[in-house]
Design an enzyme around this catalytic site. Structure first.
Site, mmCIF file in Angstrom:
data_model
loop_
_atom_site.group_PDB
_atom_site.id
_atom_site.type_symbol
_atom_site.label_atom_id
_atom_site.label_comp_id
_atom_site.label_asym_id
_atom_site.label_seq_id
_atom_site.Cartn_x
_atom_site.Cartn_y
_atom_site.Cartn_z
ATOM 1 N N HIS A 162 -143.242 42.173 -3.629
ATOM 2 C CA HIS A 162 -142.577 43.470 -3.435
ATOM 3 C C HIS A 162 -143.494 44.616 -3.856
ATOM 4 O O HIS A 162 -144.417 44.429 -4.664
ATOM 5 C CB HIS A 162 -141.322 43.547 -4.316
ATOM 6 C CG HIS A 162 -140.170 42.716 -3.858
ATOM 7 N ND1 HIS A 162 -139.482 41.869 -4.691
ATOM 8 C CD2 HIS A 162 -139.564 42.616 -2.643
ATOM 9 C CE1 HIS A 162 -138.490 41.272 -4.016
ATOM 10 N NE2 HIS A 162 -138.525 41.702 -2.776
ATOM 11 N N CYS A 249 -136.418 43.450 -11.632
ATOM 12 C CA CYS A 249 -135.547 42.672 -10.728
ATOM 13 C C CYS A 249 -134.184 42.341 -11.303
ATOM 14 O O CYS A 249 -133.251 42.098 -10.552
ATOM 15 C CB CYS A 249 -136.156 41.320 -10.391
ATOM 16 S SG CYS A 249 -137.883 41.258 -10.343
HETATM 17 C C1 CIR Z 1 -136.953 36.039 -4.111
HETATM 18 O O1 CIR Z 1 -137.929 35.526 -3.585
HETATM 19 O O2 CIR Z 1 -136.184 36.775 -3.498
HETATM 20 C C2 CIR Z 1 -136.684 35.712 -5.563
HETATM 21 N N1 CIR Z 1 -137.088 34.380 -5.840
HETATM 22 C C3 CIR Z 1 -137.406 36.676 -6.478
HETATM 23 C C4 CIR Z 1 -136.937 38.088 -6.335
HETATM 24 C C5 CIR Z 1 -137.548 38.999 -7.331
HETATM 25 N N2 CIR Z 1 -137.033 40.312 -7.170
HETATM 26 C C6 CIR Z 1 -137.713 41.412 -7.400
HETATM 27 O O3 CIR Z 1 -138.878 41.376 -7.703
HETATM 28 N N3 CIR Z 1 -137.088 42.568 -7.220
#
Ligand code: CIR
Length: 256
Positions: A162, A249
């Site tokens: 991201h 996150c």
């Molecule tokens: C994903 O791949 O969507 C999750 N395993 C990790 C998301 C992490 N979110 C973030 O950095 N905002």
């Protein structure tokens, strides 16, 4: 005094089945992930935030990463349409939790955007064009947010999940950045602190008002923050890092 709220969600028992884009799957210690998440919530409370801690979603492995499901602004909130189809059912409970606080807008298909791709600095909204977020969602955000005076700009990002894996705000006008993943020229007028090149994942920090939360696992970059006069509160998120999660996150932080 400003009242700050953080929405969080307990780590799912199915976290081992999380989405992975850049990392190889390795075992995640659920108990340790939950302990670290408790510490994270305690840190938010210690800064005076009211933490609304939602129950676990046993069937939704990535549901702890609430940041991806909504974009919070002072005037409204946007419910995202996450880039990973497996994550779209996470929206329902977040929508219910946010409804008392904000007017809600929805990103419509074919738009996709994850909140982790959205960096808000004042009235500027930067959206990473990662594998999760596309131009349709960015156009929708431009239309939705223009009436509130926001500019919405696409920012190319590569090498990481991201935009906020690559850059976050750590102080007024100051961004912590990994220049290998995102170009600082996308953020005119900002000052930068670069991560130490041996700590590639070190650019994700959580700024709440004037307080910064940061991870102790990046000591060299931490030294750079300190040299700039920033004294962060340290919270270890190393277990959820195995699921490609970081500090921003795991909460949706907004003024109540
Ligand atoms: C994903 O791949 O969507 C999750 N395993 C990790 C998301 C992490 N979110 C973030 O950095 N905002």
């Amino acid at each position: 005094m400003t009242r700050w709220i953080a929405i969080t969600r307990a780590v799912s028992r199915s976290i081992a089945n999380c989405e992975l884009t850049y990392l190889k799957r390795i075992p995640i210690d659920l108990e340790n992930a939950r302990r670290q998440h408790d510490t994270y919530e305690a840190a938010l409370r210690s800064l005076g935030l009211e933490v609304v801690s939602l129950p676990e979603e046993p069937e939704l492995p990535d549901a702890v990463f609430v940041e991806d499901i909504a974009i919070l602004l002072d005037e409204c909130a946007i419910l995202t349409r996450p880039g990973a189809g497996s994550r779209r059912p996470e929206s329902e409970s977040i929508s219910q939790s946010l409804a008392p606080y904000r007017k809600l807008f929805l990103i419509q298909a074919p738009g996709t955007v994850d909140g982790g791709d959205v960096l808000v600095v004042g009235k500027q909204v930067f959206v990473g064009t990662s594998s999760r977020s596309n131009s349709s969602a960015i156009e929708q955000m431009q239309r939705l947010l223009a009436p509130f005076g926001y500019s919405v700009q696409a920012v190319p990002v590569s090498g990481c999940l991201h935009l906020k894996s690559a850059v976050t705000q750590v102080a007024p006008g100051t961004l912590l950045i990994n220049p290998e993943w995102v170009d600082g020229n996308s953020f005119p007028g900002m000052q930068f602190i670069e991560v130490d090149s041996s700590e590639t994942s070190a650019a994700n920090a959580l700024l709440v008002g004037e307080n910064l939360i940061y991870q102790p696992v990046f000591p060299r970059t931490l030294a750079r923050l300190k040299a700039a006069g920033i004294r962060p509160l340290l919270v270890d998120q190393s277990e959820l890092a195995k699921a490609e999660g970081a500090l921003t996150c795991c909460s949706l932080v907004f003024k109540g």
